[in-house]
Design a protein around this motif. Structure first.
Motif, mmCIF file in Angstrom:
data_model
loop_
_atom_site.group_PDB
_atom_site.id
_atom_site.type_symbol
_atom_site.label_atom_id
_atom_site.label_comp_id
_atom_site.label_asym_id
_atom_site.label_seq_id
_atom_site.Cartn_x
_atom_site.Cartn_y
_atom_site.Cartn_z
ATOM 1 N N ASP A 109 0.826 -1.205 0.000
ATOM 2 C CA ASP A 109 0.000 0.000 0.000
ATOM 3 C C ASP A 109 0.867 1.264 0.000
ATOM 4 O O ASP A 109 1.820 1.382 0.759
ATOM 5 C CB ASP A 109 -0.908 0.010 1.238
ATOM 6 N N PHE A 110 0.537 2.194 -0.869
ATOM 7 C CA PHE A 110 1.226 3.489 -0.887
ATOM 8 C C PHE A 110 0.256 4.647 -0.629
ATOM 9 O O PHE A 110 0.668 5.710 -0.160
ATOM 10 C CB PHE A 110 1.906 3.719 -2.246
ATOM 11 N N PHE A 111 -1.038 4.435 -0.906
ATOM 12 C CA PHE A 111 -1.993 5.543 -0.845
ATOM 13 C C PHE A 111 -2.176 6.052 0.577
ATOM 14 O O PHE A 111 -2.174 7.263 0.815
ATOM 15 C CB PHE A 111 -3.339 5.092 -1.418
ATOM 16 N N GLN A 112 -2.337 5.157 1.535
ATOM 17 C CA GLN A 112 -2.531 5.592 2.916
ATOM 18 C C GLN A 112 -1.303 6.329 3.442
ATOM 19 O O GLN A 112 -1.424 7.321 4.153
ATOM 20 C CB GLN A 112 -2.845 4.385 3.797
ATOM 21 N N GLY A 113 -0.121 5.869 3.076
ATOM 22 C CA GLY A 113 1.094 6.565 3.486
ATOM 23 C C GLY A 113 1.177 7.955 2.900
ATOM 24 O O GLY A 113 1.699 8.881 3.527
ATOM 25 N N LEU A 114 0.645 8.127 1.693
ATOM 26 C CA LEU A 114 0.660 9.430 1.036
ATOM 27 C C LEU A 114 -0.333 10.389 1.673
ATOM 28 O O LEU A 114 -0.050 11.575 1.858
ATOM 29 C CB LEU A 114 0.349 9.257 -0.448
ATOM 30 N N VAL A 115 -1.518 9.880 2.037
ATOM 31 C CA VAL A 115 -2.585 10.723 2.578
ATOM 32 C C VAL A 115 -2.370 11.031 4.060
ATOM 33 O O VAL A 115 -2.622 12.154 4.509
ATOM 34 C CB VAL A 115 -3.956 10.041 2.360
ATOM 35 N N LEU A 116 -1.887 10.058 4.815
ATOM 36 C CA LEU A 116 -1.812 10.193 6.274
ATOM 37 C C LEU A 116 -0.491 10.783 6.763
ATOM 38 O O LEU A 116 -0.308 10.925 7.969
ATOM 39 C CB LEU A 116 -2.029 8.829 6.939
ATOM 40 N N ASN A 117 0.417 11.112 5.844
ATOM 41 C CA ASN A 117 1.707 11.669 6.256
ATOM 42 C C ASN A 117 1.976 12.976 5.526
ATOM 43 O O ASN A 117 1.783 13.065 4.309
ATOM 44 C CB ASN A 117 2.837 10.677 5.957
ATOM 45 N N THR A 118 2.424 13.955 6.276
ATOM 46 C CA THR A 118 2.810 15.237 5.690
ATOM 47 C C THR A 118 4.319 15.390 5.611
ATOM 48 O O THR A 118 4.807 16.312 4.978
ATOM 49 C CB THR A 118 2.232 16.399 6.520
ATOM 50 N N GLN A 160 6.826 5.653 -4.874
ATOM 51 C CA GLN A 160 5.846 6.325 -5.736
ATOM 52 C C GLN A 160 6.198 7.794 -5.907
ATOM 53 O O GLN A 160 6.106 8.339 -7.009
ATOM 54 C CB GLN A 160 4.447 6.173 -5.135
ATOM 55 N N GLN A 161 6.632 8.439 -4.849
ATOM 56 C CA GLN A 161 6.988 9.851 -4.938
ATOM 57 C C GLN A 161 8.265 10.065 -5.750
ATOM 58 O O GLN A 161 8.390 11.056 -6.467
ATOM 59 C CB GLN A 161 7.169 10.429 -3.529
ATOM 60 N N MET A 162 9.192 9.112 -5.666
ATOM 61 C CA MET A 162 10.406 9.214 -6.465
ATOM 62 C C MET A 162 10.092 9.080 -7.951
ATOM 63 O O MET A 162 10.705 9.735 -8.796
ATOM 64 C CB MET A 162 11.408 8.140 -6.047
ATOM 65 N N VAL A 163 9.122 8.217 -8.266
ATOM 66 C CA VAL A 163 8.739 8.015 -9.662
ATOM 67 C C VAL A 163 8.016 9.243 -10.200
ATOM 68 O O VAL A 163 8.249 9.684 -11.330
ATOM 69 C CB VAL A 163 7.857 6.759 -9.808
ATOM 70 N N VAL A 164 7.109 9.804 -9.380
ATOM 71 C CA VAL A 164 6.273 10.917 -9.836
ATOM 72 C C VAL A 164 7.069 12.203 -9.970
ATOM 73 O O VAL A 164 6.922 12.950 -10.935
ATOM 74 C CB VAL A 164 5.081 11.126 -8.872
ATOM 75 N N SER A 165 7.916 12.481 -8.988
ATOM 76 C CA SER A 165 8.630 13.764 -9.001
ATOM 77 C C SER A 165 10.087 13.552 -8.642
ATOM 78 O O SER A 165 10.423 12.707 -7.813
ATOM 79 C CB SER A 165 7.989 14.743 -8.014
#
Length: 294
Positions: free
Chosen positions: A212-221, A233-238
């Motif tokens: 899972d990557f979505f919960q880590g993305l939403v629940l962490n700032t 996922q963040q490394m791939v996107v940006s």
């Protein structure tokens, strides 16, 4: 008396072997290809020269990924999430599934709870109400937010419930005759018999938390709180060049995005590939015994 096998039976076995070999190759070849791409040079990957062997062998992708403190931090967060989430998820699943596996006479409100769980499995309030709930309980930037949000998979509950139903009722009746209560019966009679099912839901829970990557993305700032899949996922996107030194930018330019992404994917798969063989022998039995009764 052993009868000679017919030609049709032998042909059937040969066809089965061929089909299984094809399926096995269909599963292994993509993994092998990903590994080869991750070990190949930028020019070879761009030119489409990589097939079943690395071209321009190098470890630049792995050096970049493994050399970053952020990667190691996210890896440890995922390990922590898997351990806590696995223990809590399996424990909650078993404690919910056991009473639901009893008859309506033993547990009069059984159907109400069962239909509530099924409704929650089919319908949910959506991402925004879920996020607001997690925020109100102070589970943002907290490992417990990642753990608690998936601690009761209804599918696993249904599978465990049907497994408990299929266990011989005489064993539990004998335990009651000897003076055992529900807790003793659950811990000392049902749990030891449920090892295949426990292994199965443990594997499903571990894979769910790890991938899972979505919960880590939403629940962490904060990026330092990202689990591994969210970090990848963040490394791939940006790709943020502003925080990199000149030497780091040169290394990134030498890399090919496909090689780097392939290395990330392969590293993320390794822990699951290592765990699965130890639980595989229980998997089919757990799924079969936990299937819905006809």
């Amino acid at each position: 008396m052993i009868e000679n096998r017919s030609i049709g039976s032998k042909i059937f076995d040969i066809c089965n072997v061929i089909i299984l070999i094809v399926i096995t190759l269909a599963c292994l070849i993509p993994l092998w290809y990903i590994l080869m791409v991750s070990l190949s040079s930028k020019e070879a990957v761009n030119a489409g020269q990589v097939t079943f062997w690395p071209v321009g062998f190098n470890l630049l992708s792995y050096q970049k990924i493994l050399g970053e403190a952020a990667f190691l931090k996210s890896f440890l967060v995922s390990i922590q999430r898997v351990i806590l989430g696995g223990i809590l998820g399996v424990g909650c699943t078993l404690m919910v599934a056991y009473p639901l596996s009893r008859t309506e006479r033993q547990f009069p409100k059984r159907n109400i709870f069962m239909w509530t769980l099924i409704f929650c499995m089919l319908f949910n309030g959506g991402t925004i109400p879920w996020y607001m709930t997690m925020r109100n309980y102070h589970l943002i930037d907290n490992i417990w937010g990642l753990v608690l949000s998936g601690s009761l998979p209804v599918f696993n509950v249904i599978m465990a419930m049907n497994f408990f139903r299929n266990l011989p009722s005489e064993l539990e009746e004998a335990a009651y005759v000897d003076g055992a209560g529900p807790w003793i019966s659950f811990i000392k009679v049902n749990i030891p018999l449920a090892k295949p099912m426990i292994a199965t839901i443990s594997l499903l829970t571990i894979v769910s938390h790890w991938n899972d990557f979505f919960q880590g993305l939403v629940l962490n700032t904060k990026q330092s709180n990202y689990p591994l899949q969210t970090y990848i996922q963040q490394m791939v996107v940006s790709q943020d060049y502003s925080s990199m030194s000149v030497e780091q930018i040169k290394k990134v330019i030498q890399l090919n995005n496909q090689s780097l992404d392939a290395a990330k994917i392969f590293i993320a798969m390794v822990p699951i590939l290592l765990i699965y063989p130890f639980l595989q022998k229980y998997f089919v039995k757990g799924i079969t015994l936990g299937s819905v009764k006809g």
